[in-house]
Design a protein around this motif. Structure first.
Motif, PDB file in Angstrom:
ATOM      1  N   THR A 130       0.824  -1.213   0.000  1.00 56.75           N
ATOM      2  CA  THR A 130       0.000   0.000   0.000  1.00 56.75           C
ATOM      3  C   THR A 130       0.858   1.264   0.000  1.00 56.75           C
ATOM      4  OG1 THR A 130      -0.312  -0.208   2.392  1.00 56.75           O
ATOM      5  CG2 THR A 130      -2.075  -1.046   0.975  1.00 56.75           C
TER       6      THR A 130
ATOM      7  N   TYR B 179       0.591   4.016  -2.887  1.00 56.39           N
ATOM      8  CA  TYR B 179       0.443   5.450  -2.620  1.00 56.39           C
ATOM      9  C   TYR B 179       1.511   6.243  -3.380  1.00 56.39           C
ATOM     10  CZ  TYR B 179       0.255   9.888  -0.146  1.00 56.39           C
ATOM     11  OH  TYR B 179       0.168  11.230   0.149  1.00 56.39           O
TER      12      TYR B 179
ATOM     13  N   LEU C 174      -1.006  -8.091   2.246  1.00 54.87           N
ATOM     14  CA  LEU C 174      -0.661  -6.762   1.754  1.00 54.87           C
ATOM     15  C   LEU C 174       0.813  -6.435   1.915  1.00 54.87           C
ATOM     16  CD1 LEU C 174      -3.771  -4.815   3.032  1.00 54.87           C
ATOM     17  CD2 LEU C 174      -3.290  -5.584   0.710  1.00 54.87           C
TER      18      LEU C 174
ATOM     19  N   PHE D 236      -8.824  -3.051  -3.464  1.00 54.25           N
ATOM     20  CA  PHE D 236      -7.649  -3.635  -4.111  1.00 54.25           C
ATOM     21  C   PHE D 236      -7.927  -3.868  -5.595  1.00 54.25           C
ATOM     22  CE2 PHE D 236      -5.159  -7.214  -5.620  1.00 54.25           C
ATOM     23  CZ  PHE D 236      -3.879  -6.793  -5.324  1.00 54.25           C
TER      24      PHE D 236
ATOM     25  N   PRO E 280      -5.025   3.441  -1.169  1.00 57.17           N
ATOM     26  CA  PRO E 280      -4.207   2.589  -0.300  1.00 57.17           C
ATOM     27  C   PRO E 280      -4.670   2.625   1.162  1.00 57.17           C
ATOM     28  CG  PRO E 280      -2.806   3.800  -1.802  1.00 57.17           C
ATOM     29  CD  PRO E 280      -4.196   4.350  -1.979  1.00 57.17           C
TER      30      PRO E 280
ATOM     31  N   ILE F  49      -7.644   0.465   1.514  1.00 56.55           N
ATOM     32  CA  ILE F  49      -7.307  -0.962   1.512  1.00 56.55           C
ATOM     33  C   ILE F  49      -6.891  -1.385   2.923  1.00 56.55           C
ATOM     34  CG2 ILE F  49      -5.654  -2.678   0.664  1.00 56.55           C
ATOM     35  CD1 ILE F  49      -5.738  -1.142  -2.031  1.00 56.55           C
ATOM     36  N   ARG F  50      -6.089  -0.567   3.578  1.00 56.89           N
ATOM     37  CA  ARG F  50      -5.648  -0.881   4.940  1.00 56.89           C
ATOM     38  C   ARG F  50      -6.772  -0.704   5.958  1.00 56.89           C
ATOM     39  NH1 ARG F  50      -0.808  -3.643   5.655  1.00 56.89           N
ATOM     40  NH2 ARG F  50       0.612  -2.887   4.075  1.00 56.89           N
TER      41      ARG F  50
END
Length: 178
Positions: free
Chosen positions: A7, A11, A44, A86, A119, A122-123
């Motif tokens: 991620t 970014y 990830l 994602f 990103p 996603i986290r």
């Protein structure tokens, strides 16, 4: 063995596109390789043999912050809440690479901006409602240059996000305070 923070690389790649940096294509090429590894491993933070790193990152120096560390601790899995973001990042990476190759710099920059918060989503999938995101930052002239697959992914996330935020609002409305 190194661990690549996918991620963080994502970014950096989206920001490189957003800023129109000349090395954006290098970031996108490396990101495409790392995203394939994430899809294969469903983590990830991808553990990778040091011999392979130079194939993924032929440019030097390596992007800052791309290595998460040398241990397996703290890995986050790719699961259903973050998979939709994602998938969007994978599709956008392909579109960004195509736009860069075609020299469509204004659209490349706006799409990089539209994607720079993905990103984080996603986290932390719950951050969706709090981030500047998506085709709302694109211009009408950009839309024909984007793939149908990317436009559909944006639509899907927007609709899913609305439903989830409505469900959250309903749940909060049912909470009574003393």
């Amino acid at each position: 063995m190194k661990v690549i923070n996918s991620t963080e690389l994502m970014y950096d790649a989206f920001q490189a596109c957003r800023c129109g940096m000349p090395n954006a294509c290098d970031y996108l090429r490396s990101l495409a390789s790392v995203l394939r590894l994430v899809r294969e491993t469903s983590v990830l933070d991808v553990p990778i043999d040091e011999a392979i790193i130079e194939r993924i990152f032929p440019e030097r120096p390596y992007p800052p912050g791309v290595f998460a560390g040398d241990s397996w601790s703290g890995l986050v899995n790719l699961e259903s809440p973050n998979r939709r973001f994602f998938d969007l990042a994978e599709i956008a990476t392909q579109d960004l690479s195509r736009l860069h190759a075609a020299g469509s710099m204004r659209t490349l920059r706006r799409l990089g901006y539209a994607m720079h918060n993905v990103p984080q989503m996603i986290r932390i999938p719950d951050s969706y409602g709090h981030c500047v995101f998506g085709p709302g930052v694109m211009q009408q002239e950009d839309l024909p240059l984007l793939s149908q697959e990317l436009l559909e992914a944006f639509r899907y996330i927007r609709e899913m996000g609305r439903r989830e935020m409505l469900e959250l609002a309903r749940a909060r409305a049912q909470i009574t305070f003393p």
